[in-house]
Write an enzyme that holds these catalytic residues in place. Structure first.
Site, PDB file in Angstrom:
ATOM      1  N   GLN A  79       0.736  -1.154   0.030  1.00 46.81           N
ATOM      2  CA  GLN A  79      -0.025   0.127   0.032  1.00 46.81           C
ATOM      3  C   GLN A  79       0.791   1.290   0.144  1.00 46.81           C
ATOM      4  O   GLN A  79       0.418   2.315   0.151  1.00 46.81           O
ATOM      5  CB  GLN A  79      -0.991   0.047   1.222  1.00 46.81           C
ATOM      6  CG  GLN A  79      -1.947  -0.891   1.183  1.00 46.81           C
ATOM      7  CD  GLN A  79      -2.416  -1.019   2.459  1.00 46.81           C
ATOM      8  OE1 GLN A  79      -2.549  -0.509   3.565  1.00 46.81           O
ATOM      9  NE2 GLN A  79      -3.417  -2.234   2.555  1.00 46.81           N
ATOM     10  N   HIS A 141      -1.488   0.299   6.030  1.00 47.52           N
ATOM     11  CA  HIS A 141      -2.108   1.233   6.853  1.00 47.52           C
ATOM     12  C   HIS A 141      -1.614   2.448   7.091  1.00 47.52           C
ATOM     13  O   HIS A 141      -0.972   3.063   8.302  1.00 47.52           O
ATOM     14  CB  HIS A 141      -2.596   0.425   8.041  1.00 47.52           C
ATOM     15  CG  HIS A 141      -3.645  -0.326   7.908  1.00 47.52           C
ATOM     16  ND1 HIS A 141      -4.308  -1.056   8.882  1.00 47.52           N
ATOM     17  CD2 HIS A 141      -3.995  -1.482   6.797  1.00 47.52           C
ATOM     18  CE1 HIS A 141      -5.074  -2.091   8.625  1.00 47.52           C
ATOM     19  NE2 HIS A 141      -5.082  -2.072   7.140  1.00 47.52           N
ATOM     20  N   GLU A 233     -15.960   3.036   8.356  1.00 45.28           N
ATOM     21  CA  GLU A 233     -16.661   4.059   9.109  1.00 45.28           C
ATOM     22  C   GLU A 233     -16.632   5.232   8.482  1.00 45.28           C
ATOM     23  O   GLU A 233     -15.594   5.594   7.960  1.00 45.28           O
ATOM     24  CB  GLU A 233     -16.190   4.267  10.466  1.00 45.28           C
ATOM     25  CG  GLU A 233     -16.198   2.888  11.536  1.00 45.28           C
ATOM     26  CD  GLU A 233     -15.720   3.283  12.905  1.00 45.28           C
ATOM     27  OE1 GLU A 233     -15.810   2.447  13.914  1.00 45.28           O
ATOM     28  OE2 GLU A 233     -15.433   4.143  13.183  1.00 45.28           O
ATOM     29  N   TYR A 243     -12.286   7.663  18.474  1.00 47.23           N
ATOM     30  CA  TYR A 243     -13.201   7.023  17.584  1.00 47.23           C
ATOM     31  C   TYR A 243     -13.068   5.523  17.947  1.00 47.23           C
ATOM     32  O   TYR A 243     -13.634   4.588  17.092  1.00 47.23           O
ATOM     33  CB  TYR A 243     -13.053   7.378  16.388  1.00 47.23           C
ATOM     34  CG  TYR A 243     -13.393   8.837  15.959  1.00 47.23           C
ATOM     35  CD1 TYR A 243     -14.776   9.205  15.841  1.00 47.23           C
ATOM     36  CD2 TYR A 243     -12.605   9.949  16.307  1.00 47.23           C
ATOM     37  CE1 TYR A 243     -15.183  10.539  15.697  1.00 47.23           C
ATOM     38  CE2 TYR A 243     -13.072  11.285  16.331  1.00 47.23           C
ATOM     39  CZ  TYR A 243     -14.309  11.625  15.993  1.00 47.23           C
ATOM     40  OH  TYR A 243     -14.790  12.866  15.879  1.00 47.23           O
ATOM     41  N   TYR A 254      -9.620 -10.808   9.977  1.00 46.80           N
ATOM     42  CA  TYR A 254      -9.800 -11.464   8.869  1.00 46.80           C
ATOM     43  C   TYR A 254      -9.818 -12.918   9.360  1.00 46.80           C
ATOM     44  O   TYR A 254     -10.081 -13.719   8.189  1.00 46.80           O
ATOM     45  CB  TYR A 254      -8.593 -11.164   7.849  1.00 46.80           C
ATOM     46  CG  TYR A 254      -8.553  -9.542   7.842  1.00 46.80           C
ATOM     47  CD1 TYR A 254      -9.356  -9.188   6.554  1.00 46.80           C
ATOM     48  CD2 TYR A 254      -7.648  -8.877   7.906  1.00 46.80           C
ATOM     49  CE1 TYR A 254      -9.382  -7.971   6.123  1.00 46.80           C
ATOM     50  CE2 TYR A 254      -7.638  -7.546   7.749  1.00 46.80           C
ATOM     51  CZ  TYR A 254      -8.684  -7.090   6.662  1.00 46.80           C
ATOM     52  OH  TYR A 254      -8.790  -5.797   6.489  1.00 46.80           O
TER      53      TYR A 254
END
Length: 367
Positions: A79, A141, A233, A243, A254
């Site tokens: 990523q 991430h 979200e 949060y 997973y």
């Protein structure tokens, strides 16, 4: 010059209220290696960043692209790569460009912000003004989305590093947060944990925030983030708020195991909207264009799993899913952005990615 293909699409929507969502689509540019971000830099010109570390200009009418030099090196793995572009609020005067990217290497990498000055097709003086601490050894991430507050502060989302989820609750570290800083990368004055924790932290408890936008009318800060298996979200961000991740979640691991038995808890800010199963949210736009006035103020969330764009209607802190758009392209949509005329642009996430322009014929526009 890229081949330009046009397709007229008429969409009839059976929802309450008169919506006139007729539009035409045009594959403006294609064969771009994972385009991930685009901003408008001139009257009819965009600046595009690809995950693999390339910058280019894009003619918003012809689709012609030209390479832009001066971009910094980035860690391209999984990523990792170039994440997001934003322009300084006074870009027309100072020509400053900000780029969020994966910085470092396999053993020690993190989300960073670089700033430089755009001159023709080159970015000059590109320098790092901020890097997330601590470093991590996972290529996942990162967060890496940028937005400006009305006061001129720069917001950055950061992910939890995938294997470091507990860091999202750590006030001494910057993983799993929304950070607020000055235009030069210093902590913004008045951040809520300047005395008790990291001086950059604006909010905490985030997993992997992939969308960030500030409403220019209400000044609300909206952000969306990936859950694990479900539990994506949409959050209305407040200064100092928590949060929940990973203490609360609507998703599961997973492996199928539960992450937490809790979906809510005292002191945890609940999401305005959540999605189970996961939609794979990838970018967030608050539409303010004139071309589609019936969409004014709505949120647009591009998706990787559902391969569409979710249109969200908001009323204060309340968010409602209104419809799904643009699924006809059968593509992972990495970003949805707009130009000063109100046309939309979809960036598809592929090694032979495309930039698709969504516009409305003049005769069909609603006044």
């Amino acid at each position: 010059m890229h081949t330009v293909r046009s397709l007229l699409l008429m969409l009839v929507i059976g929802l309450a209220g008169p919506l006139h969502a007729d539009y035409q689509s045009q594959v403006l540019a294609e064969n771009i290696d994972h385009p991930w971000s685009m901003v408008q830099i001139g009257e009819r010109q965009g600046l595009v960043a690809t995950r693999v570390g390339q910058l280019m200009t894009l003619d918003l009418d012809s689709g012609e692209t030209e390479p832009v030099t001066g971009g910094p090196a980035t860690y391209v793995e999984s990523q990792g790569g170039y994440f997001d572009l934003t322009l300084h609020p006074q870009f027309s005067v100072n020509q400053r460009v900000y780029l969020a990217l994966a910085d470092g290497g396999p053993e020690a990498n993190g989300t960073a912000i670089y700033m430089g000055t755009l001159r023709d097709r080159a970015i000059e003086g590109m320098q790092r003004i901020f890097r997330v601490s601590p470093s991590k050894d996972t290529p996942a991430h990162y967060g890496g989305k940028l937005a400006w507050t009305p006061e001129g502060d720069l917001l950055l989302t950061t992910g939890d590093g995938f294997e470091y989820r507990e860091q999202a609750q750590n006030l001494q570290g910057q993983l799993g947060k929304v950070l607020r800083m000055t235009e030069n990368g210093e902590p913004a004055p008045g951040n809520p944990f300047a005395e008790s924790g990291d001086p950059y932290i604006y909010s905490l408890g985030h997993r992997n925030p992939q969308g960030l936008a500030v409403d220019p009318v209400t000044q609300n800060i909206w952000m969306h983030e990936h859950g694990p298996r479900g539990g994506d979200e949409l959050n209305l961000i407040s200064m100092g708020a928590n949060y929940g991740w990973p203490a609360t979640s609507f998703g599961i691991n997973y492996s199928g195991a539960r992450i937490s038995p809790l979906t809510s808890y005292e002191g945890i800010s609940p999401p305005a909207l959540y999605f189970t199963p996961s939609i794979g949210p990838s970018h967030l736009l608050i539409y303010q264009g004139a071309m589609f006035p019936e969409w004014q103020g709505d949120l647009f969330i591009s998706t990787l799993v559902d391969q569409d764009v979710k249109r969200i209607e908001v009323d204060g802190p309340t968010a409602t899913l209104a419809e799904s758009l643009f699924s006809e392209f059968n593509a992972r949509i990495r970003a949805v952005t707009t130009d000063d005329q109100g046309a939309l642009y979809l960036l598809t996430d592929d090694a032979a990615g495309a930039i698709i322009k969504i516009s409305r014929p003049i005769a069909s526009r609603v006044d």
